[in-house]
Enzyme design. Structure first.
Site, PDB file in Angstrom:
ATOM      1  N   CYS A 258       0.824  -1.206   0.000  1.00  0.00           N
ATOM      2  CA  CYS A 258       0.000   0.000   0.000  1.00  0.00           C
ATOM      3  C   CYS A 258       0.863   1.264   0.000  1.00  0.00           C
ATOM      4  CB  CYS A 258      -0.988  -0.024   1.168  1.00  0.00           C
ATOM      5  SG  CYS A 258      -2.348   1.125   0.898  1.00  0.00           S
ATOM      6  N   HIS A 343      -3.894  -4.995  -0.079  1.00  0.00           N
ATOM      7  CA  HIS A 343      -3.570  -5.565   1.228  1.00  0.00           C
ATOM      8  C   HIS A 343      -3.593  -7.088   1.233  1.00  0.00           C
ATOM      9  CE1 HIS A 343      -3.363  -1.781   3.464  1.00  0.00           C
ATOM     10  NE2 HIS A 343      -4.163  -1.361   2.492  1.00  0.00           N
ATOM     11  N   GLU A 345      -2.647  -8.961   3.483  1.00  0.00           N
ATOM     12  CA  GLU A 345      -2.972  -9.420   4.840  1.00  0.00           C
ATOM     13  C   GLU A 345      -4.478  -9.413   5.077  1.00  0.00           C
ATOM     14  OE1 GLU A 345      -2.038  -6.445   4.088  1.00  0.00           O
ATOM     15  OE2 GLU A 345      -2.957  -4.925   5.368  1.00  0.00           O
TER      16      GLU A 345
END
Lengths: 369, 529
Positions: A258, A343, A345
Site C-alpha cells: 500500500c 492488502h 494481509e
C-alpha cells in the site's frame, strides 16, 4: 440524542448519536466492505478520516478481543446507516456503540449513507465533521478543519520505540530469535497487526522500527529483508522514509504494501497523485500483467502512483486495477524489490493474495543463506 | 463454433422456483449477444425461454435421449450447454455423453465438464476430493442396498440425515430420529435415487447454514457473487428456509474463511461457470463443514442474481464459450467488469412460498426435502423493513407478523404453552409467526433461541418488530413514516455510476430513480413494491 454530519460544501444531515458525545472532523471517505468494521476502525491508514460504511447494518457481530489491527481506533469519526445495539456472535464482547464510547470516538447513525456515498463519488472526498452539539457546530467544524493533505499522519501512528513480533505475538526486543528462521525489519508508517501475524505464521521474526529510521539504523539489525508498511496520508510528504527506502534498494530484498508501494515508487523517482475518492473495500479486481490472472483484493488508499512517472526509472509496472487502470504493483527485478498497492494481509477482506507473504519469505530465506 | 444447443429444464415441479427458466433465458440471450446461433430443446412451452425471441430455434419435445438425439442429428450443433437447465439438463447431457451421441455428432460439451459434475454430485467422489483439499465434511455413510442399510441401523448417530443421490430438490430425503424411521425413509430413498444410492449423514441440526455463490472462468479466475445466511438453522432445505443476503452474523474472519473454502472447492472441481457451496457453521466456534456443492446454476444462484444485480447465468454462458471474467462487461454498471464481487448496500430477505393453502391436508413440517413452490424476495435498507416487505409479498393471510395461535393450543394454557414450544422447535411454513408470537408473549430471546436455534440476531429484530409502537418502544424502520424513495441495485454500493434501472422502495431521503428518469425519461423502471 441527535448528531449531525456536516460537509465542507455546506451540506448538513441530521442523524442520531453513536459513540461519544462531542465534535470531530476529518476527511470523509467511504468503505464498501460488508464485513470488517472492527478491522477498518483500528487500521492506522484511516487516521485523520471519518469513515462512512456503505453497508447499512454495522455492528451486527459486535466487537471482539481478537480482530484489532492496532491498539486504538484510528479514524476520527464514523458514519453508519444503522448500528446494531444487540450484536450476535460467539466472540463478541461489546457492541459498536459501547466500543466507540469506551474509546471516545464521535460517530453518527441514521443517515442516508448511500446519498452521501454518491455525493463523494461525484464531488470527490471532502472534509467533514460530526457533532452532537448541533448543526451549526458541525458545519463550523467542517469548515475549520485542517485539510487532510496538510497533515503528516505517519508521525502520529508510527511506533515510538522499536519492538519485535514473533510467533507468539509481541516479543522482547532483546530476546534472541532462536525459533525464527528469518529476521525482517518493518518500517512502521501505520502497520496492521495482521501483516505481522502473517509473517510470524511463516516463521519470521519482525523488528518494527519507527518511520524515522534511517537505512543505517535498519541495516544495524542485520535483516534478511525489509518491509515498507501501509500507512495514512499523502505519500508525497514522506521524504524521509522515501530516502531510507532509496538507500536500502539493492542492499536487502524489499517488499512494499500500500503506502509502501508508493514509497518504493517515489524512491526510484516516481510520483503519486490523489484519487477522486480512493479505493476502500474488499472487492477490487487487480490484473497481474505477468501471468494474466485477476485477483479480488482488499484495498484502502486515497493516492495512486502515476504510471508515466515510472517510465525510465527501472521500475516495471506488474499489476493494474481492472476498474480504473491505476498502478497496483511494481517490481525492480535486478534490485530484488517488489510492492503492491493492496492488502495481502486482508483483515478485512479476501485472503486471495496471501501468496505474497510466502514469496517474500522465500526471498528473505535465500538472502539469509 | 457457430451453433449451440441449450437444454431447457422441462416441467416446473415442486422443489423448484422457476429458476431454470430464468437462467436458461439469460443464457440464450447471452450466447446470441456473442453471435452464436442458439437452438433450444425444452418440453415445457409455458416458459419464457421458449418465447420466439429468446432462441433462434426452439424445439418443444420431450427431454429424452431419443428426442434430443433427433434434434442433434437435424441441427448438428457444434456445442451443448447443459449446466443451465438444472438437474434435468445435466442428467440428459450425461446420458447423451455416456451413450456416445455427443461424440458421434461431434458436439462439444461447453462449460463445466461432466467429470467435474460427477465429482460434485457423487457423494463418495466429492468427499474424497474434499479430503484431498483438506475441507471438512460431516461423517457419513453411503448406502446402495437394503442390506447395507440394515447393517447401519445400529451404527449411525440419531438424529441422522438421509439424502438420496441424483434427485431433484432432495426428493425422498429427510431427518430420521430412530432406526425404524431410518429403515422406512432409507428404503424409499434408494428407490427414488436415479443411481439407487443414498447417503446417511451426521445431523448438524442447529448449526448456521451459509451459502456462497462462486464463479470461475476457464483461466482459473475465481470470484464470489455473494453469500447468504439462512435464518432457519441446519435441518431445513435451503429452498424451504428464510434466507438473507449478505450474511448478518458472520465476522470478517468467518466470512472470508468460508469464502476461501468455497473458492478452494470451485478450483478443485475445475468448474467453468457458476457453482453454489453450502456450509454448516458452528454458532460457537470457527468449526464448519462443507455440506453440498451444486456445480451449475441453481435456485440459489437465481436468488443471488436478483439479490445482487450480478447476472450469474449470463456470465456463466459467456464463460462456457471461453470468455474470461475480466473480458465480460458488468452489464449493470457498464463501467466495470464481471470480474469483481458485488458490494450490497441493502439487505435481501427471501421467504419461500409453500402450497399448503392448496393442499390443506399436506404435511407442513419442513425438513431436507424441499416443499416450497415459489419464493418472494424483498430488498430494503434494514432487515425489519425487508422482512415485512417479503411477508406482504407472500400474499398469505398475514400482512405482517400478526398474532398467531398454534393449532391445538388451549387458550387458557398461558404463555409457556407446549403447542407454541413445539411450533418453535419443529420448522413449518408458519414458524416465522410462531417466533414472533413467542416474543410477543414475552419469551426471552435466549429461550426462543434455545428452542428454535434461530440466531439471536434475527430474534432481536423480530422482537423489535412485534414491540414496535407499543408503549416504551420506539417505532421501527419498517414502519417509517418518511416518504418512500427508490434506491438502485447497482452491484457496487454507489461507488460507480450505474445504468441498469433496477430499484427498490425504501424510507430514506434521496431518490435514485428521479435522477435516472431525468437523464433518460423513457427508461423502464422495475421497482419492487
Amino acid at each position: 440524542m441527535k448528531a449531525y454530519l456536516a460537509l465542507s460544501d455546506g451540506t448538513v444531515v441530521e442523524g442520531r448519536r453513536l459513540g461519544a458525545e462531542g465534535t470531530t472532523d476529518g476527511e470523509l471517505v467511504f468503505n464498501t466492505g460488508m464485513t470488517g468494521y472492527q478491522e477498518v476502525l483500528t487500521d492506522p491508514s484511516y487516521a485523520g478520516q471519518i469513515v462512512l460504511f456503505t453497508y447499512p447494518l454495522i455492528g451486527n457481530y459486535g466487537v471482539n478481543d481478537d480482530d484489532f489491527e492496532s491498539d486504538r481506533v484510528q479514524p476520527r469519526g464514523v458514519v453508519v446507516r444503522e448500528a446494531c445495539e444487540a450484536p450476535s456472535n460467539w466472540r463478541s464482547t461489546r457492541s459498536l456503540d459501547e466500543f466507540l464510547r469506551e474509546r471516545g470516538v464521535v460517530a453518527v447513525q441514521g443517515v442516508d449513507t448511500r446519498a452521501l456515498t454518491k455525493r463523494i463519488r461525484d464531488a470527490g472526498v471532502m472534509t467533514g465533521a460530526v457533532s452532537t452539539l448541533g448543526p451549526d457546530e458541525a458545519l463550523a467544524a467542517a469548515r475549520a478543519a485542517r485539510p487532510y493533505d496538510d497533515t503528516d499522519f505517519v508521525a502520529s501512528v508510527t511506533t515510538r520505540a522499536p519492538y519485535a513480533w514473533g510467533r507468539a505475538g509481541r516479543e522482547a526486543i532483546d530476546q534472541p530469535a532462536a525459533s525464527a528462521k528469518v529476521k525482517m525489519v518493518a518500517i512502521d508508517c501505520g502497520l496492521k497487526f495482521n501483516i505481522l501475524r502473517r509473517f510470524a505464521s511463516l516463521g519470521v521474526r519482525t523488528i518494527v522500527l519507527p518511520a524515522t529510521a534511517t537505512a543505517d539504523e535498519v541495516m544495524a539489525w542485520e535483516p534478511d529483508g525489509v518491509l515498507l508498511s501501509p500507512g495514512p496520508g499523502d505519500p508525497a510528504r514522506l521524504e524521509g522514509v522515501v530516502r531510507t527506502a532509496r538507500d536500502l534498494i539493492g542492499r536487502r530484498p524489499l517488499f512494499g504494501i500500500c503506502l509502501g508501494n508508493q514509497i518504493l515508487c517515489q524512491a526510484v523517482g516516481g510520483r503519486t497523485f490523489k484519487l477522486k475518492f480512493g479505493h476502500r473495500g474488499a472487492n477490487h479486481p487487480v490484473k497481474d500483467l505477468l501471468d494474466g490472472s485477476v485477483t479480488i483484493t482488499s484495498q484502502n488508499h486515497g493516492y495512486a502512483v502515476d504510471p508515466d512517472s515510472l517510465v525510465g526509472t527501472g521500475a516495471e509496472v506488474t499489476q493494474l486495477n481492472v476498474n480504473d487502470g491505476t498502478v497496483e504493483g511494481i517490481r525492480l527485478e535486478r534490485e530484488d524489490a517488489t510492492s503492491i498497492q493492496y492488502h495481502p494481509e486482508a483483515a478485512p477482506g479476501p485472503w486471495d493474495s496471501r501468496k505474497y507473504f510466502r514469496a517474500f519469505v522465500d526471498k528473505m530465506e535465500r538472502a539469509a543463506r | 463454433m457457430k451453433k449451440i444447443l441449450v437444454i431447457g429444464s422441462g416441467p416446473i415441479v415442486i422443489g423448484q422456483a422457476a429458476e431454470f427458466d430464468y437462467a436458461g433465458t439469460q443464457a440464450c440471450k447471452s450466447l446470441r449477444e456473442e453471435g452464436y446461433e442458439v437452438v433450444l430443446v425444452n418440453s415445457n412451452p409455458a416458459t419464457i425461454m421458449t418465447d420466439e425471441e429468446t432462441a433462434d430455434r426452439v424445439y418443444i419435445e420431450p427431454l429424452t435421449v431419443e428426442f434430443c438425439e433427433r434434434v442433434i442429428a437435424r441441427e448438428r450443433p457444434d456445442g451443448l450447454l447443459p449446466t443451465l437447465g438444472g438437474q434435468t439438463g445435466l442428467n440428459l447431457a450425461s446420458q447423451l455423453a455416456e451413450q456416445g451421441i455427443l461424440e458421434r455428432y461431434g458436439v462439444r460439451l461447453l462449460g463445466t465438464q461432466l467429470d467435474a459434475i460427477r465429482k460434485a454430485e457423487d457423494r463418495e467422489l466429492f468427499r474424497a476430493l474434499m479430503r484431498e483439499i483438506k475441507q471438512p465434511v460431516p461423517e457419513s455413510w453411503i448406502v446402495e442396498s437394503d442390506s447395507e442399510l440394515e447393517a447401519l441401523l445400529d451404527v449411525v448417530p440419531y438424529p441422522c440425515i438421509v439424502r438420496p443421490a441424483y434427485t431433484l430438490g432432495g426428493t425422498g430425503g429427510g431427518v430420521v430420529y430412530s432406526r425404524e424411521e431410518l429403515w422406512e425413509t432409507g428404503r424409499k430413498g434408494l428407490k427414488l435415487s436415479m443411481r439407487s444410492q443414498i447417503m446417511l449423514e451426521r445431523s448438524l441440526l442447529g448449526w448456521k447454514e451459509v451459502e456462497y455463490e462462486v464463479m470461475r472462468d476457464g483461466k482459473g479466475n475465481c470470484i464470489t457473487v455473494c453469500n447468504m445466511e439462512n435464518l432457519d438453522p441446519m435441518g431445513v432445505h435451503t429452498g424451504d428456509s428464510i434466507v438473507v443476503a449478505p450474511s448478518q452474523t458472520l465476522s470478517d474472519v468467518e466470512y472470508h474463511m468460508l469464502r476461501n473454502a468455497s473458492l478452494r472447492i470451485i478450483e478443485a472441481l475445475k468448474i467453468e461457470g457458476g457453482c453454489n457451496v453450502q456450509l454448516a457453521v458452528n454458532p460457537d466456534s470457527f468449526d464448519y463443514y462443507v455440506i453440498e456443492v451444486n456445480p451449475r446454476v441453481s435456485r440459489s444462484s437465481a436468488l443471488a442474481s436478483k439479490a445482487t444485480g450480478y447476472p450469474i447465468a449470463r456470465v456463466a454462458a459467456k464463460i462456457a464459450v471461453g470468455k474470461t471474467l475480466e473480458q465480460i462487461e458488468n452489464a449493470v454498471t457498464k463501467t466495470t467488469k464481471a470480474c469483481f464481487e458485488p458490494a450490497l448496500d441493502y439487505v435481501v430477505v427471501k421467504i419461500p412460498r409453500w402450497p399448503f393453502d392448496k393442499f390443506p391436508g399436506g404435511d407442513r413440517r419442513l425438513s431436507t426435502q424441499m416443499k416450497a413452490t415459489g419464493e418472494v424476495m424483498a430488498i430494503d435498507r434494514t432487515f425489519e423493513a425487508a422482512l415485512l416487505k417479503a411477508v406482504r409479498g407472500l400474499e398469505v393471510k398475514a400482512k405482517g407478523l400478526d398474532s398467531w395461535h398454534p393449532q391445538g393450543e388451549d387458550s387458557t394454557n398461558g404463555d409457556a404453552s407446549d403447542a407454541l414450544r413445539a411450533a418453535l422447535a419443529q420448522p413449518t411454513d408458519e414458524r416465522l409467526w410462531a417466533l414472533a408470537e413467542a416474543l410477543r408473549r414475552g419469551w426471552s430471546v435466549e429461550e426462543v433461541n434455545r428452542v428454535s436455534r434461530v440466531d439471536p440476531w434475527f430474534l432481536r429484530k423480530i422482537q423489535g418488530i412485534v414491540r414496535a409502537g407499543s408503549p416504551g418502544h420506539p417505532r421501527q424502520d419498517g414502519d417509517a413514516t418518511e416518504g418512500s424513495v427508490y434506491k438502485m441495485v447497482d452491484t457496487c454500493a454507489g461507488e460507480f455510476e450505474s445504468f441498469t434501472p433496477y430499484f427498490y422502495a425504501t424510507a430514506e431521503s434521496e431518490d435514485d430513480a428521479a435522477t435516472v428518469l431525468e437523464r433518460r425519461p423513457a427508461a423502464a423502471v422495475v421497482a419492487m413494491e
